[in-house]
Design a protein around this motif. Sequence first.
Motif, short mmCIF file in Angstrom:
data_model
loop_
_atom_site.label_atom_id
_atom_site.label_comp_id
_atom_site.label_asym_id
_atom_site.label_seq_id
_atom_site.Cartn_x
_atom_site.Cartn_y
_atom_site.Cartn_z
N THR A 64 34.23 36.15 60.09
CA THR A 64 32.94 36.45 60.73
C THR A 64 31.75 36.33 59.79
O THR A 64 30.62 36.53 60.19
CB THR A 64 32.97 37.87 61.32
N VAL A 66 30.05 33.89 58.28
CA VAL A 66 28.95 32.95 58.54
C VAL A 66 28.13 33.41 59.74
O VAL A 66 26.89 33.44 59.67
CB VAL A 66 29.50 31.52 58.75
N TRP A 67 28.80 33.77 60.83
CA TRP A 67 28.07 34.24 62.01
C TRP A 67 27.27 35.51 61.69
O TRP A 67 26.11 35.64 62.11
CB TRP A 67 29.03 34.52 63.16
N ALA A 68 27.87 36.43 60.98
CA ALA A 68 27.18 37.67 60.62
C ALA A 68 26.02 37.39 59.68
O ALA A 68 24.95 38.00 59.81
CB ALA A 68 28.16 38.65 59.98
N TRP A 70 24.18 34.62 59.51
CA TRP A 70 23.08 34.07 60.32
C TRP A 70 22.45 35.16 61.18
O TRP A 70 21.23 35.21 61.35
CB TRP A 70 23.55 32.91 61.18
N GLY A 71 23.27 36.05 61.72
CA GLY A 71 22.74 37.15 62.52
C GLY A 71 21.83 38.06 61.72
O GLY A 71 20.77 38.48 62.19
#
Length: 124
Positions: A64, A66-68, A70-71
Amino acid sequence: MEISPEVHRYILAALFLITGILHFVKPKLFTGIMPDYIPYHLMMVYVSGAAEVLGGLGILFERTQVWAGWGLILLLVAVFPANINMTVESIQKSGYTSLYSMVTILRLPLQFVLIYWVYWACLR
């Protein structure tokens, strides 16, 4: 000796987790700095606090990360108007030379440092 990105992720996670939890423990700290044009201040504080907690946890796991990352970057951009509002109100109330105003002015570029730090530690 260079500190690995993993260590930086742990530091960032701690910062975001602590700040996110503070949104729930001391929400008035955050509702007080929100611009008037943003509706539902308390709900937005809780949403942003939850996003900080989830992002802080998310960057700790490879699946998670990369997604986190960016978030968290998007969150830092989204809350920037509140930081500007806090600075403007401080200057209007206390002037440029008050300690609090100086801290809020210096905090503005810190937001960009945090964005880069998250990018460096999580996304490159």
